[in-house]
Design an enzyme around this catalytic site. Structure first.
Site, PDB file in Angstrom:
ATOM      1  N   GLU A   1       0.811  -1.404  -0.072  1.00 39.66           N
ATOM      2  CA  GLU A   1      -0.205   0.027   0.330  1.00 39.66           C
ATOM      3  C   GLU A   1       0.582   1.650   0.165  1.00 39.66           C
ATOM      4  O   GLU A   1       0.494   2.369   0.267  1.00 39.66           O
ATOM      5  CB  GLU A   1      -1.161   0.195   0.960  1.00 39.66           C
TER       6      GLU A   1
ATOM      7  N   HIS B   1      -2.647   2.589   8.295  1.00 38.89           N
ATOM      8  CA  HIS B   1      -3.827   1.379   8.012  1.00 38.89           C
ATOM      9  C   HIS B   1      -4.116   0.713   8.777  1.00 38.89           C
ATOM     10  O   HIS B   1      -2.800   0.029   9.000  1.00 38.89           O
ATOM     11  CB  HIS B   1      -3.598   1.762   6.376  1.00 38.89           C
TER      12      HIS B   1
ATOM     13  N   HIS C   1      -7.537  -2.452  10.369  1.00 38.43           N
ATOM     14  CA  HIS C   1      -8.610  -3.611   9.483  1.00 38.43           C
ATOM     15  C   HIS C   1      -9.511  -3.609  11.443  1.00 38.43           C
ATOM     16  O   HIS C   1      -9.446  -4.721  11.026  1.00 38.43           O
ATOM     17  CB  HIS C   1      -8.297  -5.311   9.456  1.00 38.43           C
TER      18      HIS C   1
ATOM     19  N   GLU D   1     -17.445  12.631  22.164  1.00 35.68           N
ATOM     20  CA  GLU D   1     -16.360  13.657  22.159  1.00 35.68           C
ATOM     21  C   GLU D   1     -15.572  12.870  21.080  1.00 35.68           C
ATOM     22  O   GLU D   1     -14.597  13.285  20.146  1.00 35.68           O
ATOM     23  CB  GLU D   1     -14.605  13.557  23.428  1.00 35.68           C
TER      24      GLU D   1
ATOM     25  N   HIS E   1     -12.855  -3.329   3.587  1.00 36.51           N
ATOM     26  CA  HIS E   1     -11.814  -3.300   3.894  1.00 36.51           C
ATOM     27  C   HIS E   1     -11.325  -3.133   5.490  1.00 36.51           C
ATOM     28  O   HIS E   1     -10.354  -3.822   6.460  1.00 36.51           O
ATOM     29  CB  HIS E   1     -10.937  -2.699   2.898  1.00 36.51           C
TER      30      HIS E   1
HETATM   31  P1  13P Z   1       1.006  -5.300   3.137  1.00 38.18           P
HETATM   32  O1  13P Z   1       1.163  -7.096   3.781  1.00 38.18           O
HETATM   33  O2  13P Z   1       1.641  -5.786   2.121  1.00 38.18           O
HETATM   34  O3  13P Z   1       1.399  -4.139   4.310  1.00 38.18           O
HETATM   35  O4  13P Z   1      -0.326  -5.240   2.577  1.00 38.18           O
HETATM   36  C1  13P Z   1      -1.943  -5.427   4.296  1.00 38.18           C
HETATM   37  C2  13P Z   1      -2.903  -4.794   3.888  1.00 38.18           C
HETATM   38  O5  13P Z   1      -3.553  -4.526   4.710  1.00 38.18           O
HETATM   39  C3  13P Z   1      -3.117  -4.203   2.320  1.00 38.18           C
HETATM   40  O6  13P Z   1      -3.954  -3.372   2.335  1.00 38.18           O
HETATM   41 ZN    ZN Z   2      -5.556  -3.715   4.042  1.00 36.22          ZN
END
Ligand code: 13P
Ligand code: ZN
Length: 272
Positions: free
Chosen positions: A116, A139, A141, A169, A210
């Site tokens: 990413e 980033h 999940h 808040e 995602h």
């Molecule tokens: P990477 O292992 O390449 O960082 O990918 C993980 C991920 O969350 C892809 O969206």
């Molecule tokens: Zn991801």
């Protein structure tokens, strides 16, 4: 040369990644982090003239040419970063207008930066235009925000207002709201460009079905933003199926603006 494992930026990166893993936001290799470093910071711990490898990035980013990033590796488990930072993390310098990255430290098993990276670098460029102090793109999940993208409208204003209403808040922490992208193929320049566009107006960008992107001046700020939004989403997922008999009104959100000296995203509050 100082021992890089004692560098404050590295220690903080390892602690943050471990915390993210412990929150359940980063299963397996899920998630990635990039931290913009100054040349002075890197030079204290690495010989910046010793290039270990040159790795093509697959995109260009002229605004970030000659800038340094500490970044997580592709396929690397957040769980393991604390045990082997030199395998799971790397320091790279963007060169040739961002088309190549020079590896200065890390990825010792021959690995490379996150898939990413296009989204990270394009988002850094977008956020730096809004706030020159922005140094982090993160980033992950997070379970409840992800769940929300299956059952809540993806309209950004509606999504933001739902989150604002879940905890008093929230509006104070992210008055700029949450932007939302529909499902898109991850790891591509296209999702990078779309995310960067969304980063112009908010520090949180949801990738539907995602995960989430957060931006901040430092690791704590990006982490805290994600933590707050995810907490709000958790409350939503606990109550969405129940009859709602109380809420936080727009008038009350407006009172919070005054109390905390923040300004809600333009046009998001309906006040009489
Ligand atoms: P990477 O292992 O390449 O960082 O990918 C993980 C991920 O969350 C892809 O969206
Ligand atoms: Zn991801």
């Amino acid at each position: 040369m100082n021992d890089i494992l004692t560098a404050p930026f590295l220690v903080e990166m390892v602690r943050t990644a471990t915390n993210m893993y412990n929150h359940g936001w980063d299963e397996r290799n899920g998630g990635n982090i990039s931290l913009l470093l100054s040349e002075a910071e890197v030079s204290e711990y690495c010989n910046i003239t010793k290039i270990l490898r040159t790795i093509p990035t697959g995109f260009s980013a002229p605004e970030l040419d000659n800038r340094y990033f500490l970044v997580t590796g592709t396929g690397k488990y957040f769980k393991n970063i604390q045990y082997a930072p030199d395998v799971n993390l790397g320091i790279v310098k963007l060169v040739d207008g961002g088309k190549n990255a020079q590896l200065l430290w890390g990825f010792t098993d021959g690995g490379t930066f996150t898939s990413e990276f296009p989204t990270h670098i394009m988002s850094h460029a977008a956020r730096l235009k809004v706030n020159p102090k922005n140094r982090v793109i993160m980033h992950c999940h997070p379970t409840n925000l992800l769940a929300m993208t299956y059952v809540h409208t993806l309209d950004e204003k509606e999504f933001t207002k739902t989150l604002w209403r879940m905890c008093t808040e929230c509006i104070v922490v992210f008055p700029d709201g949450v932007n939302v992208l529909p499902w898109m193929l991850c790891g591509t320049n296209e999702i990078g460009e779309a995310t960067a566009e969304k980063m112009k107006t908010a520090r949180l960008v949801v990738w539907s079905q995602h995960g989430l992107y957060g931006a901040g001046a430092d690791l704590d700020e990006a982490y805290g933003l994600i933590e707050t939004a995810e907490k709000a989403a958790e409350i939503y997922m606990k109550i969405a199926h129940l009859p709602i008999i109380n809420t936080i009104t727009d008038e009350q959100l407006h009172l919070l603006e005054g109390r905390f000296g923040i300004k809600a995203r333009e046009g998001y509050l309906k006040i009489n």
